[in-house]
Write an enzyme that holds these catalytic residues in place. Structure first.
Site, mmCIF file in Angstrom:
data_model
loop_
_atom_site.group_PDB
_atom_site.id
_atom_site.type_symbol
_atom_site.label_atom_id
_atom_site.label_comp_id
_atom_site.label_asym_id
_atom_site.label_seq_id
_atom_site.Cartn_x
_atom_site.Cartn_y
_atom_site.Cartn_z
ATOM 1 C CG ASP A 52 -6.266 3.021 -1.080
ATOM 2 O OD1 ASP A 52 -5.033 2.980 -1.248
ATOM 3 O OD2 ASP A 52 -6.815 3.648 -0.147
ATOM 4 C CE1 TYR A 110 -10.972 9.499 -5.223
ATOM 5 C CE2 TYR A 110 -10.362 11.691 -4.466
ATOM 6 C CZ TYR A 110 -10.008 10.434 -4.934
ATOM 7 O OH TYR A 110 -8.681 10.113 -5.122
#
Lengths: 244, 244
Positions: A52, A110
């Site tokens: 994003d 992540y």
């Protein structure tokens, strides 16, 4: 025709995420432009995921097909000389023709970084999410273990994506403390839309004692989005590694 | 009238340094604007030093006089609500009327950060100076000791500043290694124009074996600017602390 795999580090602050779109400049677009300037070819660069807007990456993987005679490992420097400073190709290498950055991926790691001090940071502010109040990191660490394993994570998914199943396997979720920084590392075979950011938002509810660590179990089994925490901002999120 | 001392963290990337000027936006200007919005007063904010364009600070000190009834320690939040995210007031406190951020200063500590790896960094690129080739940090550490003490540092000063004497006392100069980062900490009673950046440039000549550690002694005693290293870029420089 060669299939080139590239490992990319980027600072997502000034981009509308990875994937090309009409509303703004993306990392995919910048890399495709750099390839065009280098080889003259118009290629589709396939990314391992769609990060994003504002999300960063230290080890994003992408691949593209080329007829260029540039040696595979020289693409790194060739592309870097055409890219802005916030996108860096760390490695370029030839891979088998069937390698696909997205479909061949077996999992990803992540890291989400929380700055936990009263004042916000000026330096490095684009790489952290600032949380003013003191967090109970011991309880947050305890909560982590309830996420690990194969579960239906539909409570931890934003609407707007259509996937066949919301079952995923989290192989690792742990917290490292570095001074005022709380680093939450999470590895899974795949992630639902905003899954990392909603899991972190839920861990924050544990950190402020609005949830007990063991409440995570119930939130997962009930599968209701509103029982989980909010989706925290993209700034703290960084794609560390993609597994193949 | 109260004398308010503020401790400021800033990311200097988007500023023309501390001091007000016609060519671009500066940190001093932003803070004076924030004070005007908060108290209605037009004040002169006195800074501990004039950091150059692109230089950062974790503990910059400034002071200003005010007639405002806002409690001294509340200026922090009041100003932060008016400042952009890359300038953060960490502390505000009342000090004696004769406190002067610049003249009262007894010394400062700077840190210069070198990223020593082949590829540049995308993440955090504005906070480091990228050096591709491998540096001999052991020799650089040996060189540090020749700088420590009271010397005439005229070989380590850019032209363009008029000071009575170029004698300064370096109380500490040492190197810390953190992964690919080489952090050079330097403390002195005062610094000449570009002194830190020229000292770092000279240490880099030692790091690539163009100078031997003991050559530093001669460069200091001869006092010729051209014998010292180049002035390295501002990005890697950060004002850590000011002593009073």
């Amino acid at each position: 025709m060669k299939n080139i795999k590239i490992t990319v580090e980027y600072d997502g602050t000034n981009y509308f995420g990875w994937q090309k779109q009409k509303n703004g400049v993306t990392i995919q677009q910048k890399i495709e432009e750099a390839i065009k300037k280098t080889t003259g070819e118009i290629v589709d660069v396939i990314g391992s995921s769609r990060t994003d807007s504002g999300v960063h990456a230290k080890g994003f993987i992408a691949n593209f097909k080329t007829n260029s005679t540039i040696p595979s490992d020289r693409f790194r420097e060739a592309l870097n000389s055409k890219l802005p400073g916030d996108i860096v190709i760390l490695k370029s290498e030839e891979v088998p023709d069937n390698f696909h950055a997205r479909y061949s991926s077996k999992g990803k790691t992540y890291c989400y970084t929380i700055l936990n001090k009263y004042e916000p940071a000026a330096i490095g502010r684009n790489y952290v999410y600032h949380v003013k109040g003191r967090l109970d990191t011991e309880d947050m660490k305890k909560a982590c273990r309830y996420f690990i394993g194969t579960h239906d994570f539909k409570a931890f998914k934003s609407t707007g994506s259509s996937v066949k199943t919301s079952v995923r396997t989290i192989t690792n979720l742990h917290i490292e403390i570095e001074g005022n920084l709380i680093k939450i590392y999470i590895s899974a075979d795949g992630f639902l839309y905003n899954m990392v950011r909603i899991i972190v938002g839920t861990l924050l509810l544990v950190g402020i004692s609005k949830l007990k660590p063991e409440d995570i179990k119930k939130i997962i089994s009930e599968g209701q989005r509103e029982k989980a925490g909010k989706c925290v901002p993209p700034t703290g999120l960084c794609l560390e590694k993609v597994f193949y």
